[in-house]
Design a protein around this motif. Sequence first.
Motif, PDB file in Angstrom:
ATOM      1  N   UNK A  79     -68.630 -23.586 -42.638  1.00 18.04           N
ATOM      2  CA  UNK A  79     -68.106 -23.891 -43.981  1.00 18.04           C
ATOM      3  C   UNK A  79     -69.210 -24.530 -44.811  1.00 18.04           C
ATOM      4  N   UNK A  80     -69.391 -24.050 -46.031  1.00 21.25           N
ATOM      5  CA  UNK A  80     -70.491 -24.528 -46.883  1.00 21.25           C
ATOM      6  C   UNK A  80     -69.964 -25.023 -48.225  1.00 21.25           C
ATOM      7  N   UNK A  81     -70.915 -25.560 -48.985  1.00 25.71           N
ATOM      8  CA  UNK A  81     -70.629 -26.006 -50.345  1.00 25.71           C
ATOM      9  C   UNK A  81     -70.107 -24.849 -51.204  1.00 25.71           C
ATOM     10  N   UNK A  82     -70.530 -23.626 -50.882  1.00 27.08           N
ATOM     11  CA  UNK A  82     -70.061 -22.463 -51.654  1.00 27.08           C
ATOM     12  C   UNK A  82     -68.546 -22.307 -51.490  1.00 27.08           C
ATOM     13  N   UNK A  83     -68.038 -22.604 -50.292  1.00 27.73           N
ATOM     14  CA  UNK A  83     -66.585 -22.515 -50.063  1.00 27.73           C
ATOM     15  C   UNK A  83     -65.848 -23.553 -50.914  1.00 27.73           C
ATOM     16  N   UNK A  84     -66.431 -24.751 -50.981  1.00 25.95           N
ATOM     17  CA  UNK A  84     -65.831 -25.794 -51.826  1.00 25.95           C
ATOM     18  C   UNK A  84     -65.785 -25.335 -53.284  1.00 25.95           C
ATOM     19  N   UNK A  85     -66.911 -24.811 -53.766  1.00 29.08           N
ATOM     20  CA  UNK A  85     -66.972 -24.394 -55.165  1.00 29.08           C
ATOM     21  C   UNK A  85     -65.994 -23.259 -55.439  1.00 29.08           C
ATOM     22  N   UNK A  86     -65.943 -22.299 -54.557  1.00 24.31           N
ATOM     23  CA  UNK A  86     -65.043 -21.157 -54.747  1.00 24.31           C
ATOM     24  C   UNK A  86     -63.589 -21.589 -54.740  1.00 24.31           C
ATOM     25  N   UNK A  87     -63.262 -22.511 -53.824  1.00 25.63           N
ATOM     26  CA  UNK A  87     -61.873 -22.971 -53.718  1.00 25.63           C
ATOM     27  C   UNK A  87     -61.447 -23.702 -54.996  1.00 25.63           C
ATOM     28  N   UNK A  88     -62.325 -24.608 -55.479  1.00 27.62           N
ATOM     29  CA  UNK A  88     -61.952 -25.363 -56.688  1.00 27.62           C
ATOM     30  C   UNK A  88     -61.966 -24.470 -57.932  1.00 27.62           C
ATOM     31  N   UNK A  89     -62.857 -23.477 -57.945  1.00 29.76           N
ATOM     32  CA  UNK A  89     -62.874 -22.540 -59.077  1.00 29.76           C
ATOM     33  C   UNK A  89     -61.554 -21.757 -59.129  1.00 29.76           C
ATOM     34  N   UNK A  90     -61.097 -21.292 -57.982  1.00 29.38           N
ATOM     35  CA  UNK A  90     -59.848 -20.536 -57.926  1.00 29.38           C
ATOM     36  C   UNK A  90     -58.669 -21.426 -58.347  1.00 29.38           C
ATOM     37  N   UNK A  91     -58.723 -22.682 -57.882  1.00 33.37           N
ATOM     38  CA  UNK A  91     -57.664 -23.630 -58.263  1.00 33.37           C
ATOM     39  C   UNK A  91     -57.618 -23.815 -59.780  1.00 33.37           C
ATOM     40  N   UNK A  92     -58.789 -24.038 -60.391  1.00 31.53           N
ATOM     41  CA  UNK A  92     -58.840 -24.263 -61.845  1.00 31.53           C
ATOM     42  C   UNK A  92     -58.344 -23.028 -62.602  1.00 31.53           C
ATOM     43  N   UNK A  93     -58.742 -21.849 -62.131  1.00 31.20           N
ATOM     44  CA  UNK A  93     -58.293 -20.609 -62.783  1.00 31.20           C
ATOM     45  C   UNK A  93     -56.778 -20.474 -62.715  1.00 31.20           C
ATOM     46  N   UNK A  94     -56.209 -20.807 -61.558  1.00 33.22           N
ATOM     47  CA  UNK A  94     -54.767 -20.642 -61.383  1.00 33.22           C
ATOM     48  C   UNK A  94     -53.991 -21.662 -62.200  1.00 33.22           C
ATOM     49  N   UNK A  95     -54.488 -22.905 -62.237  1.00 34.76           N
ATOM     50  CA  UNK A  95     -53.716 -23.951 -62.909  1.00 34.76           C
ATOM     51  C   UNK A  95     -53.913 -23.901 -64.421  1.00 34.76           C
ATOM     52  N   UNK A  96     -55.138 -23.629 -64.853  1.00 30.90           N
ATOM     53  CA  UNK A  96     -55.424 -23.725 -66.302  1.00 30.90           C
ATOM     54  C   UNK A  96     -55.709 -22.375 -66.950  1.00 30.90           C
ATOM     55  N   UNK A  97     -55.752 -21.306 -66.157  1.00 31.12           N
ATOM     56  CA  UNK A  97     -56.027 -19.995 -66.741  1.00 31.12           C
ATOM     57  C   UNK A  97     -57.395 -19.471 -66.329  1.00 31.12           C
ATOM     58  N   UNK A  98     -57.499 -18.133 -66.286  1.00 34.98           N
ATOM     59  CA  UNK A  98     -58.734 -17.472 -65.827  1.00 34.98           C
ATOM     60  C   UNK A  98     -59.950 -17.913 -66.641  1.00 34.98           C
ATOM     61  N   UNK A  99     -61.101 -17.878 -65.978  1.00 32.55           N
ATOM     62  CA  UNK A  99     -62.362 -18.065 -66.691  1.00 32.55           C
ATOM     63  C   UNK A  99     -62.770 -19.496 -66.953  1.00 32.55           C
ATOM     64  N   UNK A 100     -62.195 -20.441 -66.223  1.00 33.85           N
ATOM     65  CA  UNK A 100     -62.615 -21.840 -66.414  1.00 33.85           C
ATOM     66  C   UNK A 100     -64.047 -22.017 -65.923  1.00 33.85           C
ATOM     67  N   UNK A 101     -64.776 -22.878 -66.629  1.00 32.44           N
ATOM     68  CA  UNK A 101     -66.126 -23.229 -66.199  1.00 32.44           C
ATOM     69  C   UNK A 101     -66.052 -24.515 -65.379  1.00 32.44           C
ATOM     70  N   UNK A 102     -66.707 -24.545 -64.229  1.00 29.12           N
ATOM     71  CA  UNK A 102     -66.771 -25.787 -63.460  1.00 29.12           C
ATOM     72  C   UNK A 102     -68.214 -26.278 -63.408  1.00 29.12           C
ATOM     73  N   UNK A 103     -68.332 -27.599 -63.348  1.00 29.73           N
ATOM     74  CA  UNK A 103     -69.658 -28.204 -63.266  1.00 29.73           C
ATOM     75  C   UNK A 103     -69.629 -29.213 -62.126  1.00 29.73           C
ATOM     76  N   UNK A 104     -70.604 -29.151 -61.250  1.00 30.05           N
ATOM     77  CA  UNK A 104     -70.663 -30.080 -60.118  1.00 30.05           C
ATOM     78  C   UNK A 104     -71.813 -31.047 -60.368  1.00 30.05           C
TER      79      UNK A 104
END
Length: 343
Positions: free
Chosen positions: A224-249
């Motif tokens: 499990x890598x940081x990429x999995x963390x980023x992908x998981x939170x990106x999917x969460x943001x898209x689902x909760x707030x709508x597609x295409x959210x930008x995330x910044x770490x």
Amino acid sequence: MKMLDQLKTIEEDALATLAAAHDAAGLEGWRVAVLGRKGSLTHALRGLGQLPRDERPAAGAEANRVKDRLEAAFSAHQEVLQQAEIAATLAAEAVDVTLPGRPPSLGRIHPSNAVLRRIYAIFGQMGFQVYDAPDVELDEINFQLLNIPPDHPARDMQDTFYTKDPAVLLRTHTSPGQIRAMRQFAPAPLRVILPGKCFRYEQVTARSEFMFHQVEGLAVGKGITMADLKGTLQEFANQLYGEGRQLRFRCSYFPFVEPGVEVDMDCILCGGRGCRLCKYSGWLEISGAGMVHPVVLRNGGYDPAIYTGFAFGMGPERITMLKHSIDDIRYFFSNDVRFLEQF
Ligand code: PHE
């Protein structure tokens, strides 16, 4: 003839008083006074035997006629009174079916619970199970096993409520659930979210309550890598707030992760251009996160040479505030229905 006169008087009097009886009690009083064992008619009938023989047939026939007449009048009047009573009851208890109904006041889901359920559903789709951990925690699990020893400065940011036993406190975050979940499942791969109440001994303000919710996320396994963390939170943001959210770490520090980050999302109000909600930064902070620290993995029962994991923690009240532009966290738990009814 005296007897015939007497019967006539009895009949006339009785019919007059019967007409004056207006209820069941009056009717019964009349029956006793006229037809009862000591009633006026009964009394007269007893006198028949004393009459001279030649007068008896006529007097007897008349007496029977009066008796029948009064009994019939009694029944008829009783019927009239009963009908009147039924009519009165129907009138008094009439239901106006044309009146508008009274709507029952329905309870509803508290906004914190509503967003918690959304979060469960989104992470559930990604294979995360809900794991329950206690609100009352050991100092050891809330702090020490998460790499926060008794003298660690990180404790200053998370003061809490203590019990009489100094080793037992109200948890300041949901992260101690990481230890409990890992100890239950190690060395199996693990994907859980840990929702629940957290407590902090601090000034209650528009931005901070002494009690609030968090949802912790934890995934442990091989590779499990940081990429999995980023992908998981990106999917969460898209689902909760709508597609295409930008995330910044952004690099950050939490003793139980390495590396640690704070996760920002482009502002849902201005889309990143800058506004009051994002304090003109274009970004909203949604989560603390990172790769589970090797020491914490070991405390949970996993060999950090073989296993890695990511963890994140977010506040559903904060998420709800962003979603509905709520500017004061104190609304959530002050139980004002004018606030709660809006959801
Ligand atoms: N427990 C941290 C807090 O309450 C949030 C966090 C969770 C950070 C998991 C990193 C990983 O501030």
